[in-house]
Scaffold this motif. Structure first.
Motif, PDB file in Angstrom:
ATOM      1  N   LEU A   1     -21.846   5.675  -7.025  1.00  0.00           N
ATOM      2  CA  LEU A   1     -20.549   5.592  -7.819  1.00  0.00           C
ATOM      3  C   LEU A   1     -19.810   7.205  -6.887  1.00  0.00           C
ATOM      4  O   LEU A   1     -18.726   7.020  -6.935  1.00  0.00           O
ATOM      5  N   LYS A   2     -20.603   8.011  -7.663  1.00  0.00           N
ATOM      6  CA  LYS A   2     -19.568   9.683  -7.762  1.00  0.00           C
ATOM      7  C   LYS A   2     -19.221   9.536  -6.191  1.00  0.00           C
ATOM      8  O   LYS A   2     -18.432  10.389  -6.488  1.00  0.00           O
ATOM      9  N   ARG A   3     -20.358   9.857  -5.108  1.00  0.00           N
ATOM     10  CA  ARG A   3     -19.991  10.252  -4.280  1.00  0.00           C
ATOM     11  C   ARG A   3     -18.470   9.648  -3.500  1.00  0.00           C
ATOM     12  O   ARG A   3     -18.105  10.364  -2.853  1.00  0.00           O
ATOM     13  N   ALA A   4     -19.135   8.045  -3.890  1.00  0.00           N
ATOM     14  CA  ALA A   4     -17.650   7.565  -3.211  1.00  0.00           C
ATOM     15  C   ALA A   4     -16.344   7.234  -3.485  1.00  0.00           C
ATOM     16  O   ALA A   4     -15.540   7.856  -3.762  1.00  0.00           O
ATOM     17  N   LEU A   5     -16.435   7.417  -5.160  1.00  0.00           N
ATOM     18  CA  LEU A   5     -14.902   8.194  -6.111  1.00  0.00           C
ATOM     19  C   LEU A   5     -14.959   9.795  -4.947  1.00  0.00           C
ATOM     20  O   LEU A   5     -13.663  10.077  -5.073  1.00  0.00           O
ATOM     21  N   MET A   6     -15.550  10.633  -6.179  1.00  0.00           N
ATOM     22  CA  MET A   6     -14.989  11.977  -5.297  1.00  0.00           C
ATOM     23  C   MET A   6     -14.644  11.778  -3.481  1.00  0.00           C
ATOM     24  O   MET A   6     -13.475  12.517  -3.763  1.00  0.00           O
ATOM     25  N   ALA A   7     -15.011  10.991  -3.055  1.00  0.00           N
ATOM     26  CA  ALA A   7     -15.181  11.286  -1.692  1.00  0.00           C
ATOM     27  C   ALA A   7     -13.523  10.504  -0.855  1.00  0.00           C
ATOM     28  O   ALA A   7     -12.489  11.194  -0.376  1.00  0.00           O
ATOM     29  N   GLN A   8     -12.780   9.577  -2.056  1.00  0.00           N
ATOM     30  CA  GLN A   8     -11.564   8.784  -2.855  1.00  0.00           C
ATOM     31  C   GLN A   8     -10.684  10.103  -3.323  1.00  0.00           C
ATOM     32  O   GLN A   8     -10.380  10.762  -2.795  1.00  0.00           O
ATOM     33  N   ILE A   9     -11.056  10.577  -4.090  1.00  0.00           N
ATOM     34  CA  ILE A   9     -10.068  11.710  -4.760  1.00  0.00           C
ATOM     35  C   ILE A   9      -9.649  12.946  -4.098  1.00  0.00           C
ATOM     36  O   ILE A   9      -8.549  12.961  -3.741  1.00  0.00           O
ATOM     37  N   SER A  10     -11.375  13.703  -3.394  1.00  0.00           N
ATOM     38  CA  SER A  10     -10.461  14.291  -2.148  1.00  0.00           C
ATOM     39  C   SER A  10      -9.961  13.893  -0.678  1.00  0.00           C
ATOM     40  O   SER A  10      -8.587  14.681  -0.572  1.00  0.00           O
ATOM     41  N   LYS A  11      -9.823  12.300  -0.210  1.00  0.00           N
ATOM     42  CA  LYS A  11      -8.536  11.894   0.200  1.00  0.00           C
ATOM     43  C   LYS A  11      -7.146  11.710  -0.189  1.00  0.00           C
ATOM     44  O   LYS A  11      -6.582  12.173   0.443  1.00  0.00           O
ATOM     45  N   LEU A  12      -7.415  11.752  -1.283  1.00  0.00           N
ATOM     46  CA  LEU A  12      -6.061  11.401  -1.671  1.00  0.00           C
ATOM     47  C   LEU A  12      -5.291  13.113  -2.188  1.00  0.00           C
ATOM     48  O   LEU A  12      -3.914  12.798  -2.017  1.00  0.00           O
ATOM     49  N   SER A  13      -6.449  13.440  -2.690  1.00  0.00           N
ATOM     50  CA  SER A  13      -5.739  14.704  -2.437  1.00  0.00           C
ATOM     51  C   SER A  13      -5.779  15.670  -1.143  1.00  0.00           C
ATOM     52  O   SER A  13      -4.142  16.555  -1.224  1.00  0.00           O
ATOM     53  N   GLU A  14      -6.023  15.919  -0.213  1.00  0.00           N
ATOM     54  CA  GLU A  14      -5.651  16.297   1.182  1.00  0.00           C
ATOM     55  C   GLU A  14      -4.157  15.602   1.533  1.00  0.00           C
ATOM     56  O   GLU A  14      -3.282  16.382   2.187  1.00  0.00           O
TER      57      GLU A  14
ATOM     58  N   GLU B   1      -2.112  14.282  -0.538  1.00  0.00           N
ATOM     59  CA  GLU B   1      -0.732  14.897  -1.441  1.00  0.00           C
ATOM     60  C   GLU B   1      -0.395  15.802  -0.802  1.00  0.00           C
ATOM     61  O   GLU B   1       0.308  16.809  -1.255  1.00  0.00           O
ATOM     62  N   ALA B   2      -1.666  16.730  -0.282  1.00  0.00           N
ATOM     63  CA  ALA B   2      -1.257  18.112  -0.015  1.00  0.00           C
ATOM     64  C   ALA B   2      -1.075  18.237   1.420  1.00  0.00           C
ATOM     65  O   ALA B   2       0.391  19.317   1.671  1.00  0.00           O
ATOM     66  N   TRP B   3      -1.168  17.444   2.290  1.00  0.00           N
ATOM     67  CA  TRP B   3      -0.040  17.018   3.659  1.00  0.00           C
ATOM     68  C   TRP B   3       1.223  16.637   3.334  1.00  0.00           C
ATOM     69  O   TRP B   3       2.029  17.457   4.313  1.00  0.00           O
ATOM     70  N   ALA B   4       1.663  15.964   2.461  1.00  0.00           N
ATOM     71  CA  ALA B   4       2.650  14.997   1.823  1.00  0.00           C
ATOM     72  C   ALA B   4       3.766  16.628   1.503  1.00  0.00           C
ATOM     73  O   ALA B   4       4.938  16.523   1.720  1.00  0.00           O
TER      74      ALA B   4
ATOM     75  N   PRO C   1       1.269  -1.317   0.144  1.00  0.00           N
ATOM     76  CA  PRO C   1       0.161  -0.818  -0.574  1.00  0.00           C
ATOM     77  C   PRO C   1       1.057   1.113   0.438  1.00  0.00           C
ATOM     78  O   PRO C   1       2.117   1.371   0.586  1.00  0.00           O
ATOM     79  N   MET C   2       0.120   2.483  -0.689  1.00  0.00           N
ATOM     80  CA  MET C   2       0.859   3.700  -0.509  1.00  0.00           C
ATOM     81  C   MET C   2       2.140   3.547  -1.598  1.00  0.00           C
ATOM     82  O   MET C   2       2.950   4.593  -1.576  1.00  0.00           O
ATOM     83  N   ASP C   3       2.401   2.505  -2.650  1.00  0.00           N
ATOM     84  CA  ASP C   3       4.008   2.578  -3.013  1.00  0.00           C
ATOM     85  C   ASP C   3       4.168   2.490  -4.883  1.00  0.00           C
ATOM     86  O   ASP C   3       2.560   1.583  -5.147  1.00  0.00           O
ATOM     87  N   PRO C   4       3.523   3.791  -4.625  1.00  0.00           N
ATOM     88  CA  PRO C   4       3.397   4.099  -6.677  1.00  0.00           C
ATOM     89  C   PRO C   4       4.280   3.156  -7.462  1.00  0.00           C
ATOM     90  O   PRO C   4       4.046   2.956  -8.335  1.00  0.00           O
TER      91      PRO C   4
END
Length: 131
Positions: A94-107, A109-112, A53-56
């Motif tokens: 589906l849209k809500r779940a996808l947007m929630a995951q995108i938002s979480k990953l964006s946050e 990314e900003a934190w990193a 996990p978390m390894d690109p």
């Protein structure tokens, strides 16, 4: 809940790999698994390699699609929970779940990025260059 506790037609939430879904039990096939018809998406599946996990930089970075509306998946009984609430529309969920995951990953990314800035500053303070 044990296998005998679920009946065909029961509304449930269930996990499949890294996604979480709203659905209904269509078959209880064993003490370990039940077939669940997908009605909506609660949490979109996580992308990438589950074992790293978390390894690109893994050899094969998995793209995981959400299970489709009305798709039937064999779910581990241990991940199935009774659900008595309103089941949302599949497309909306589906849209809500996808947007929630995108938002979480964006946050994340900003934190990193911010963390790297702070660590860079600390590195300069810890190890000042001598000119």
């Amino acid at each position: 809940m044990s296998m005998s506790s679920f009946q065909i037609g029961d509304r449930v939430t269930a996990e499949y790999k890294t996604g979480v879904y709203f659905g209904e039990v269509v078959e209880v096939s064993s003490s370990m698994k039940a077939a669940v018809r997908i009605l909506a998406v609660k949490e979109h599946p996580t992308q990438g390699d589950l074992h790293n996990p978390m390894d690109p930089s893994v050899a094969f970075f998995h793209q995981r699609r959400a299970l489709s509306y009305q798709e039937i998946a064999l779910m581990p009984i241990s991940t199935i929970r009774p659900y008595a609430g309103q089941i949302p529309d599949y497309q909306d969920s589906l849209k809500r779940a996808l947007m929630a995951q995108i938002s979480k990953l964006s946050e994340m990314e900003a934190w990193a990025r911010r963390s790297l800035q702070e660590l860079d500053q600390l590195q300069k303070e810890y190890f000042p260059t001598k000119d």
